[in-house]
Design a protein around this motif. Sequence first.
Motif, PDB file in Angstrom:
ATOM      1  N   LEU A 281      42.204  35.189  39.916  1.00 16.05           N
ATOM      2  CA  LEU A 281      41.568  36.499  39.965  1.00 16.05           C
ATOM      3  C   LEU A 281      42.592  37.581  40.292  1.00 16.05           C
ATOM      4  CD1 LEU A 281      38.632  35.278  42.200  1.00 16.05           C
ATOM      5  CD2 LEU A 281      38.367  35.989  39.813  1.00 16.05           C
ATOM      6  N   GLU A 282      42.731  38.565  39.401  1.00 12.34           N
ATOM      7  CA  GLU A 282      43.533  39.736  39.753  1.00 12.34           C
ATOM      8  C   GLU A 282      42.680  40.639  40.635  1.00 12.34           C
ATOM      9  OE1 GLU A 282      45.741  43.605  37.776  1.00 12.34           O
ATOM     10  OE2 GLU A 282      45.765  41.708  36.682  1.00 12.34           O
ATOM     11  N   ILE A 283      43.302  41.216  41.667  1.00 15.33           N
ATOM     12  CA  ILE A 283      42.564  42.012  42.647  1.00 15.33           C
ATOM     13  C   ILE A 283      43.316  43.305  42.942  1.00 15.33           C
ATOM     14  CG2 ILE A 283      41.436  40.033  43.717  1.00 15.33           C
ATOM     15  CD1 ILE A 283      43.676  40.303  45.933  1.00 15.33           C
ATOM     16  N   ILE A 312      52.650  43.485  46.963  1.00 20.16           N
ATOM     17  CA  ILE A 312      51.230  43.618  47.297  1.00 20.16           C
ATOM     18  C   ILE A 312      50.510  42.361  46.807  1.00 20.16           C
ATOM     19  CG2 ILE A 312      49.108  44.899  46.793  1.00 20.16           C
ATOM     20  CD1 ILE A 312      50.909  47.374  46.379  1.00 20.16           C
ATOM     21  N   PRO A 313      49.664  41.728  47.632  1.00 20.16           N
ATOM     22  CA  PRO A 313      48.886  40.581  47.139  1.00 20.16           C
ATOM     23  C   PRO A 313      48.047  41.014  45.938  1.00 20.16           C
ATOM     24  CG  PRO A 313      48.746  40.729  49.532  1.00 20.16           C
ATOM     25  CD  PRO A 313      49.410  41.998  49.059  1.00 20.16           C
ATOM     26  N   ARG A 314      48.295  40.397  44.775  1.00 20.14           N
ATOM     27  CA  ARG A 314      47.694  40.884  43.531  1.00 20.14           C
ATOM     28  C   ARG A 314      46.846  39.836  42.834  1.00 20.14           C
ATOM     29  NH1 ARG A 314      46.457  45.718  42.214  1.00 20.14           N
ATOM     30  NH2 ARG A 314      48.494  46.391  42.986  1.00 20.14           N
ATOM     31  N   VAL A 315      47.105  38.558  43.067  1.00 12.93           N
ATOM     32  CA  VAL A 315      46.352  37.491  42.420  1.00 12.93           C
ATOM     33  C   VAL A 315      45.924  36.493  43.482  1.00 12.93           C
ATOM     34  CG1 VAL A 315      46.330  35.732  40.613  1.00 12.93           C
ATOM     35  CG2 VAL A 315      47.790  37.757  40.362  1.00 12.93           C
ATOM     36  N   VAL A 316      44.648  36.120  43.450  1.00 15.77           N
ATOM     37  CA  VAL A 316      44.113  35.103  44.354  1.00 15.77           C
ATOM     38  C   VAL A 316      43.623  33.943  43.503  1.00 15.77           C
ATOM     39  CG1 VAL A 316      42.379  34.567  46.103  1.00 15.77           C
ATOM     40  CG2 VAL A 316      43.456  36.823  46.068  1.00 15.77           C
ATOM     41  N   SER A 317      43.867  32.725  43.974  1.00 21.59           N
ATOM     42  CA  SER A 317      43.465  31.544  43.208  1.00 21.59           C
ATOM     43  C   SER A 317      42.926  30.471  44.137  1.00 21.59           C
ATOM     44  CB  SER A 317      44.659  30.987  42.421  1.00 21.59           C
ATOM     45  OG  SER A 317      44.308  29.810  41.728  1.00 21.59           O
ATOM     46  N   GLY A 318      41.966  29.746  43.612  1.00 21.75           N
ATOM     47  CA  GLY A 318      41.434  28.592  44.320  1.00 21.75           C
ATOM     48  C   GLY A 318      41.048  27.514  43.327  1.00 21.75           C
TER      49      GLY A 318
END
Length: 322
Positions: A281-283, A312-318
């Motif tokens: 997810l891009e955020i 900057i935190p830009r992508v979150v993954s799980g």
Amino acid sequence: MGPPSGQARRRLPKNPRACDIPRMSEAERRARWTVRELLAWTSERFAALGIDEARVDAEHLLARSLGCARIDLYVQHDRLLDEDDRAGFRELVRRRLAREPVAYIEGSKGFHALDLDLVVDRRVLVPRPETEHLVDWLLESLRPAPAPLMHILDVGTGSGAIALAVAKARYEVQVTAVDASEEALAVARHNAERLGLDDRVTCVRGDLLDGVALPPAGFDAIAANLPYIPSAELDRLQPEVRDWEPRAALDGGPDGLVYVRRLIDAVAEGEALRPGGRLFLEIGVDQAQAVEQLLRDRAFADVQSRLDYARIPRVVSGARPE
């Protein structure tokens, strides 16, 4: 002995070719600009208006107007440009001064690889370097080549940037690109055809996972660059974004996470993602912690974030649990 009677005395030039070179009057010289002068003047105009990367934008537009590569301008700094040369450039500058993005003026934008040139216009967001981090991480997560056929889903595909970059990088993937906008899908389909990837990238209209045909074992990875700008912040965005890019592709609701939250819930509650497959997810700025918690609350494993070029935190993954 003098010249024959009736013949005027004349002196030959030391360089016989000198007589072939027309002298340019000062007025004629002022009517022309060199490439260097025109770039300097245009850059100053752009910078005075608050345009980021003013010099780069000026170079892009002048190269397009002259029909040359941007790098060619560096070896033509002293080239004189007459009124005909400048006429087309003047119109491009006018559009940029109105804060139209350079990508829309040129009608294309490079993404992820130098030869991945995407057609873009006001129907889609301009692809950005931040999204390349998502593509890189997703590619890292796939089984190494050679591998069996893998299925990837790109949710909110827009111009098709993510789907096409993944398909270009790995020949063993079949990508489904979904978007709620038929106008955006028309751009994505056109890009897939231009790049010769339409046999491995299928564009589907749908709301998140609705309308998406699932592979028998689920997708190996799901990527999403969904609207994530909080509604109250839209009017404070740069004019290039606020006034030109499609608002529906920007507006993420009150906290910017309306669509992100819906997608996480849909993936967690269904069979779209295979066990062990990852959701990417891009955020937006300051959303990483909240999105990480949303994933953990829905039992996703190995939840992580990655930084963009600005740290900057830009992508979150799980990952879906095995």
